[in-house]
Design an enzyme around this catalytic site. Structure first.
Site, PDB file in Angstrom:
ATOM      1  N   GLU A 197      -5.275  -8.519  -1.232  1.00 56.24           N
ATOM      2  CA  GLU A 197      -5.974  -8.364   0.051  1.00 56.24           C
ATOM      3  C   GLU A 197      -7.442  -8.091  -0.237  1.00 56.24           C
ATOM      4  OE1 GLU A 197      -4.530  -5.566   2.981  1.00 56.24           O
ATOM      5  OE2 GLU A 197      -2.449  -6.027   2.485  1.00 56.24           O
TER       6      GLU A 197
ATOM      7  N   GLU B 145       0.832  -1.206   0.000  1.00 57.97           N
ATOM      8  CA  GLU B 145       0.000   0.000   0.000  1.00 57.97           C
ATOM      9  C   GLU B 145       0.868   1.257   0.000  1.00 57.97           C
ATOM     10  OE1 GLU B 145      -2.993  -0.443   3.100  1.00 57.97           O
ATOM     11  OE2 GLU B 145      -4.220  -1.655   1.772  1.00 57.97           O
TER      12      GLU B 145
HETATM   13  P1  P53 Z   1      -7.193  -3.384   9.204  1.00 56.10           P
HETATM   14  C1  P53 Z   1      -6.904   1.049   5.795  1.00 56.10           C
HETATM   15  C2  P53 Z   1      -7.759   0.942   4.707  1.00 56.10           C
HETATM   16  C3  P53 Z   1      -7.547  -0.054   3.763  1.00 56.10           C
HETATM   17  C4  P53 Z   1      -6.485  -0.929   3.905  1.00 56.10           C
HETATM   18  O1  P53 Z   1      -6.917  -3.302   7.636  1.00 56.10           O
HETATM   19  C5  P53 Z   1      -5.635  -0.816   4.990  1.00 56.10           C
HETATM   20  C6  P53 Z   1      -5.837   0.168   5.932  1.00 56.10           C
HETATM   21  C7  P53 Z   1      -4.927   0.311   7.075  1.00 56.10           C
HETATM   22  O2  P53 Z   1      -5.612   0.016   8.219  1.00 56.10           O
HETATM   23  O3  P53 Z   1      -4.560  -1.605   5.146  1.00 56.10           O
HETATM   24  C8  P53 Z   1      -4.490  -2.904   4.625  1.00 56.10           C
HETATM   25  O4  P53 Z   1      -6.152  -4.277   9.753  1.00 56.10           O
HETATM   26  C9  P53 Z   1      -3.112  -3.374   4.992  1.00 56.10           C
HETATM   27  C10 P53 Z   1      -3.096  -4.443   6.018  1.00 56.10           C
HETATM   28  C11 P53 Z   1      -4.287  -4.289   6.936  1.00 56.10           C
HETATM   29  C12 P53 Z   1      -5.534  -4.507   6.101  1.00 56.10           C
HETATM   30  O5  P53 Z   1      -5.603  -3.564   5.068  1.00 56.10           O
HETATM   31  O6  P53 Z   1      -7.089  -1.989   9.670  1.00 56.10           O
HETATM   32  O7  P53 Z   1      -2.307  -3.723   3.902  1.00 56.10           O
HETATM   33  O8  P53 Z   1      -1.860  -4.387   6.689  1.00 56.10           O
HETATM   34  O9  P53 Z   1      -4.267  -5.139   8.029  1.00 56.10           O
HETATM   35  C13 P53 Z   1      -6.829  -4.464   6.877  1.00 56.10           C
HETATM   36  O10 P53 Z   1      -8.560  -3.972   9.358  1.00 56.10           O
END
Ligand code: P53
Length: 488
Positions: free
Chosen positions: A385, A197
């Site tokens: 993801e 990201e």
């Molecule tokens: P969490 C924000 C919005 C979209 C993706 O997020 C994001 C984030 C950061 O919080 O990050 C990605 O754990 C990232 C992962 C993260 C995952 O999304 O806040 O690449 O490290 O864990 C999910 O629910």
């Protein structure tokens, strides 16, 4: 019809949220080791010590003022230190992934496990050996590792000594890290991504800079980051031309709230700033004109050296990796903006439901994203993801009935399939986020879970770390076994 035969079904993780072992095997401290847990209502913090010795906790996205030192406060809980302990459970975990039939496993390497300070002359052999064990085990199960070189962490020493990516030297430290790991694992890993990201990296913990809101500093650091990524790609291709090296961008989808042209213009501006710029540089190898104009308007003059343009040109990626969780609505009306309450001037989308953490759920949006990216760049795509963060309940008998998660994933896979079957998008793989429960990046919570595999750990770091299969485990096993045909 359907998904290609060699489609990479799997799951995704990141070291700072999963690996743990924060002082084991000669690992150096990473900036992520300084971030405390937060909650749905409270932000994650970092503790800083000012020049006069006074300590205070600040929001991790706040500016660390120059002169301040970031410290670990022993009274506080730092989730990355143990996380869900992949470091000591990798055999069990990879075996479970294999049982689900994973073809690919996305993970990240901790830079400070290989170069504890970031600028060391030689790598830490114990760190290298750790990842050898992981990749060998994946290999034995026929799982392709998909490796992110840097996911939300940085050797802390680079932040302290060089202000991280603000200093050009960090480009070479990163390039050296790339060279060492590409060389070491050239026969074990084929799929790589440089920065997770990359469009989210803005603060001390990711860029390593103080006064991060200073536009000159921020843009200079991001410029170095993009040069570092491009260098890494070129180094990888030279070491093994078979490598597939991708970018990784947080691909939140934007919709204009109304057909008022102003909404669409605003959306174009936001998309460029948040996403397009990073895609354009890494796919096309140069800064786009709209970015150059923006820098000019902001009176930011990037410090460049001869040869930089060639580095960007020669370091374009082989594929596009992206995360997709949700969409957002761009509005230019003041009321709507407030109702949506987030960074993109976002309004609520009345057509979508949201997760417990307020993230709108938009499966069709995934089909749009896949098509737009493929139309624009004609590069193969990988959804690295996607998933639903939710609170899971462990029943008396140890079972976990996560039908909400199955429902979310099923709907997204259905749209992904349309993009492949109907639209002809070239999609290489799907690795849903947090295939085994891990720490949330956003909140630092444990209760925001994404996994097919449950890990016994709570928000304070207490628990046995025992692994349990959720209902989604068997569901996903069938999805993979049928190559995405059986989704019920
Ligand atoms: P969490 C924000 C919005 C979209 C993706 O997020 C994001 C984030 C950061 O919080 O990050 C990605 O754990 C990232 C992962 C993260 C995952 O999304 O806040 O690449 O490290 O864990 C999910 O629910």
């Amino acid at each position: 019809m359907g998904f290609p035969k060699d489609f990479l079904w799997g799951g995704a993780t990141a070291a700072n949220q999963y690996e743990g072992g924060y002082l084991s095997g000669g690992k150096g401290l990473a900036t992520s080791d300084f971030i405390t847990a937060g909650s749905m209502t409270e932000p994650r913090m970092i503790v800083i010590e000012l020049e006069n010795g006074e300590r205070k906790a600040i929001n991790r996205f706040e500016d660390v003022p120059s002169g301040a030192r970031v410290v670990i406060d022993e009274q506080l809980y730092y989730p990355s230190h143990t996380a869900t302990d992949f470091y000591n459970h990798y055999e069990e975990d990879i075996k479970l992934f294999a049982e689900m039939g994973f073809k690919g496993f996305r993970m990240s390497m901790t830079w400070s496990r290989i170069f504890p300070n970031g600028d060391d002359a030689t790598p830490n052999e114990e760190g290298l050996a750790f990842y050898d064990k992981i990749f060998d085990l994946c290999g034995a199960y026929g799982i392709e590792p998909i490796v992110t070189l840097n996911h939300f962490d940085l050797p802390n020493h680079l932040a302290v000594t060089y202000q991280g990516w603000l200093d050009r030297k960090t480009i070479d430290f990163f390039a050296n890290y790339c060279k060492v790991v590409f060389d070491r694992y050239k026969d074990k890993v084929k799929y790589w991504m440089t920065f997770n990201e990359i469009n989210f990296l803005r603060d001390y913990s990711t860029l390593g800079i103080t006064d991060a809101s200073d536009l000159t500093k921020q843009n200079q650091a991001i410029y170095h980051l993009l040069l570092g990524s491009a260098k890494g790609v070129a180094i990888g291709h030279a070491i093994n031309p078979e490598f597939k090296i991708g970018l990784m961008i947080a691909n939140i989808l934007f919709y204009p709230e109304t057909c008022n042209p102003n909404d669409s213009i605003r959306m174009m501006e936001l998309e460029r700033g948040f996403k397009d710029f990073y895609y354009d540089v890494q796919c096309r190898g140069a800064y786009p004109n709209y970015k150059l104009k923006e820098l000019e308007r902001d009176h930011v003059e990037l410090k460049k050296v001869p040869g930089d343009d060639e580095i960007l040109k020669n370091g374009t990626v082989d594929f596009i990796g992206f995360s997709y969780y949700n969409s957002t609505v761009v509005s230019t009306s003041a009321e709507s903006e407030q109702a949506g309450g987030n960074q993109f001037g976002a309004a609520k989308n009345p057509y979508l439901e949201a997760s417990e953490w307020g993230w709108p759920i938009d499966p069709s949006g995934l089909r749009l994203v896949l098509n737009r990216l493929y139309d624009k760049y004609q590069l193969p795509l990988m959804i690295v993801e996607n998933g639903l963060g939710a609170i899971d309940k462990v029943e008396e008998d140890g079972s976990i009935h996560d039908d909400y998660r199955i429902d979310y994933l099923r709907k997204h896979i259905t749209e992904m399939k349309k993009a492949v079957e109907i639209d002809g998008v070239e999609l290489w793989g799907y690795t849903p986020w947090g295939c085994i429960d891990l720490i949330s990046a956003g909140t630092g919570e444990m209760k925001k879970r994404y996994g097919f595999i449950h890990v016994d750990l709570d928000d304070e770091g207490k628990g046995t770390l025992k692994r349990r299969k959720k209902d989604s485990f068997e569901w996903y096993r069938k999805v993979i076994a049928s190559n995405g045909e059986e989704l019920s």
